[in-house]
Structures are given as structure tokens and as C-alpha cells.
Write an enzyme that holds these catalytic residues in place. Structure first.
Site, PDB file in Angstrom:
ATOM      1  N   ARG A  29       2.930   1.548  -5.994  1.00 49.74           N
ATOM      2  CA  ARG A  29       3.981   1.912  -6.940  1.00 49.74           C
ATOM      3  C   ARG A  29       3.347   2.780  -8.017  1.00 49.74           C
ATOM      4  O   ARG A  29       2.148   2.627  -8.332  1.00 49.74           O
ATOM      5  CB  ARG A  29       4.568   0.654  -7.606  1.00 49.74           C
ATOM      6  N   HIS A  60       8.039   9.907  -2.476  1.00 50.10           N
ATOM      7  CA  HIS A  60       8.279   8.508  -2.080  1.00 50.10           C
ATOM      8  C   HIS A  60       8.854   8.426  -0.658  1.00 50.10           C
ATOM      9  O   HIS A  60       9.916   7.844  -0.434  1.00 50.10           O
ATOM     10  CB  HIS A  60       9.221   7.826  -3.096  1.00 50.10           C
TER      11      HIS A  60
END
Ligand code: OXD
Length: 310
Positions: free
Chosen positions: A225, A273
Site C-alpha cells: 500500500r 494500482h
């Protein structure tokens, strides 16, 4: 009729909802923004639900995370208690992640980031890379996505070590555990790969102190993340030359703002992502398998531990 509320991106909603309907004919599938009686919904199947929304559903049997990470749910301070959170990790998700990490590892290993830069300068400067067996790869995190990725890297001939918080070893791979062994692990990483879950103890873990323990010239791949990384510390390590390159798929603010310093940085590769997007067809199949089993009174093996954070 049973009810399931679905929160996915609008561009994939129709795909998800028809795939789920094919497996769960007794369920009405409701768009997240069109639920008029939340108490009548049995399952909330979500990616990044708004804080406070899940609490409105009074009759949930489970919250289903349509992602490997569950931080997007656990971040909600008003999360209803007593409802299990189950994560859906299907084989496509796992394969995509290990494929992405292998791709980026090979890219860095063969110095492609340098050749890409040379192309922009019309510069012809051949060089050879060391064999994969001499390239030390360090993977932080060895969960459902990490373990198959580690196996894929090792099968490609890399020298792979793993660091994880817990004390379990992984057969055939050098394992380091806990904060006491972190420094030894880092000291031998040519390429550090972050695959950790985001928890209170991993938030900001890739900071100046950690980066300084990597050998000079090391590179970083972050598929965990964005919040694992202290961005200014990464920029400093790249500017000083201590770190050679970084491949980043996740960011603390997504989409990455157009004026962010990472975009134009010569030694940073950015992907939006996409390392392991869940596939609506196979994801729906895995989701529905869980729901059918839960409705039949079976226990799920994929319930996450709220305290641990994964
Ligand atoms: C995930 C993700 O957690 O795609 O699966 O980030």
C-alpha cells in the site's frame, strides 16, 4: 429473495453483478447506492466502502472484501462489530500479482530502467547483468499473495529471502522474522519487494531508517500500500544515489495527483494500482462459493482477524 449489496467501480458493476447472478439465482444484487432497506441485506461485497456506511446494514451475515487487502474496510471507525469480514482471494488475483512482481523484478534485474533512460538520450551503451542466481531479492510479507510470488521468483532462479512479522518459515526460502532480524535481511537485498498488509505496525515501515539499511544501489518494488512508504524518504534516497530505482504500483493518494513529484522522476516507474486487480468472473465465482458455504452453515477459512489487521 435474499439480498446482496455490491460496491465496485461503476465500470465493472454490470460484469460483477451478472457473474454473481449466474451463481446465486436466489439473490437480488443491489447497487451500493440503490439500497433502500439496508437491514434486509445479508452480504455487503465491497471495495473501499465509505466510512460509516456498513454500520447502516443491520442484518449482515458477513462483509466480503473484494480485494486481498482489508485495510479499505478496517479503516472505518464505525465498522459494525460481530460481523465477520471475509476476503476473496482467487487464483487469478494471485497469478496476476506474482506475474507483475516477476515482470518488474526482471525489468530491474536486466537494467531495463537504465536502457529506457538511455533510449530517451539516444545513448548506445551495452552492459551485462549478473546471473539471476546472484541477484538477491528480499520479499517483505508472505501471505496469500506473497507465498506464490516468492515461489515464482525462486523458480526463475533468483536468490530469494523473506521477512515476515510472524515466526513461520517457508520451505526452501531463507526466512527472517520480526524487528530483530530486519536489519540482516535488508543488508542483503538488491531488490526489496513490499507485499505487506497495511496495519498499525507496517504503516510507514519503508522510511529513511529502513532504506539506509539496504545496500547502495538497491531498488524497491512496492505492491503493498502507498501508506507503507514515506514518500519524501524515498525521494531523498533516490536523489542521494543510495537507492537506484523504485517501481511503485500503490500510493497513499490514488489516483496519484498529476503534479506529484513521482511522475517525472527518472528513476521511478509508476503503474496505476494494477498489480493484481480482481477479475469479475473468477472473483464472483470465489465470492459465490463463500456465500453458498456460509448459507449452508459452514465456517469460512478466509475470515480476517480485526485485531491483527489481516
Ligand atoms: C488488493 C488490491 O488488495 O488490489 O487486492 O490492492
Amino acid at each position: 429473495m435474499h439480498k446482496l449489496a455490491l460496491k465496485v467501480g461503476d465500470h465493472v458493476f454490470a460484469q460483477w453483478s451478472s457473474a454473481i447472478a449466474a451463481h446465486l439465482p436466489d439473490y437480488q444484487i443491489l447497487h451500493w447506492n440503490e439500497v433502500d432497506d439496508p437491514d434486509s441485506v445479508q452480504y455487503a461485497c465491497v471495495w473501499q466502502p465509505e466510512a460509516g456506511r456498513l454500520r447502516e446494514f443491520g442484518g449482515l451475515k458477513a462483509i466480503m472484501s473484494l480485494a486481498a487487502g482489508t485495510d479499505h474496510i478496517l479503516i472505518d471507525p464505525d465498522l459494525p462489530t460481530g460481523v465477520p469480514i471475509i476476503r476473496i482471494v482467487d487464483n487469478t488475483l494471485v497469478d496476476r500479482m506474482s506475474e507483475y512482481v516477476l515482470t518488474q523484478t526482471l525489468w530491474l534485474h536486466r537494467g531495463m530502467h537504465r536502457f529506457a533512460k538511455m533510449q530517451r538520450q539516444a545513448k548506445w551503451k551495452p552492459s551485462f547483468s549478473i546471473p539471476a542466481s546472484q541477484r538477491h531479492i528480499g520479499v517483505m510479507g508472505a501471505g496469500r499473495l506473497g507465498q506464490p510470488t516468492i515461489r515464482r521468483l525462486a523458480a526463475s532462479g533468483f536468490d530469494v529471502s523473506v521477512w515476515r512479522a510472524g515466526s513461520n518459515d517457508i520451505a526452501g526460502v531463507r526466512c527472517f522474522h520480526g524487528s530483530l532480524q530486519l536489519g540482516t535481511f535488508l543488508g542483503n537485498c538488491d531488490i526489496l519487494i513490499c507485499m505487506l498488509p497495511l496495519t498499525n505496525s507496517t504503516h510507514g515501515i519503508i522510511d529513511r531508517a529502513l532504506l539506509e539499511q539496504l545496500p547502495t544501489g538497491a531498488s524497491l518494488i512496492n505492491v503493498g500500500r502507498g501508506e507503507h512508504l514515506i514518500e519524501s524518504d524515498l525521494l531523498r534516497a533516490l536523489e542521494s544515489g543510495h537507492l537506484e530505482a523504485a517501481v511503485l504500483d500503490v500510493f497513499s493518494g490514488e489516483p496519484l495527483p498529476p503534479d506529484h513529484a513521482f511522475w517525472a522522476h527518472d528513476n521511478i516507474v509508476i503503474t496505476p494500482h494494477i498489480a493484481s486487480l480482481i477479475d469479475p468472473e473468477t472473483g464472483a465465482r470465489a465470492l459465490c462459493r463463500e456465500i453458498v458455504a456460509l448459507d449452508a452453515g459452514q465456517q469460512s477459512n478466509n475470515v480476517i482477524c480485526r485485531e491483527r489487521g489481516y
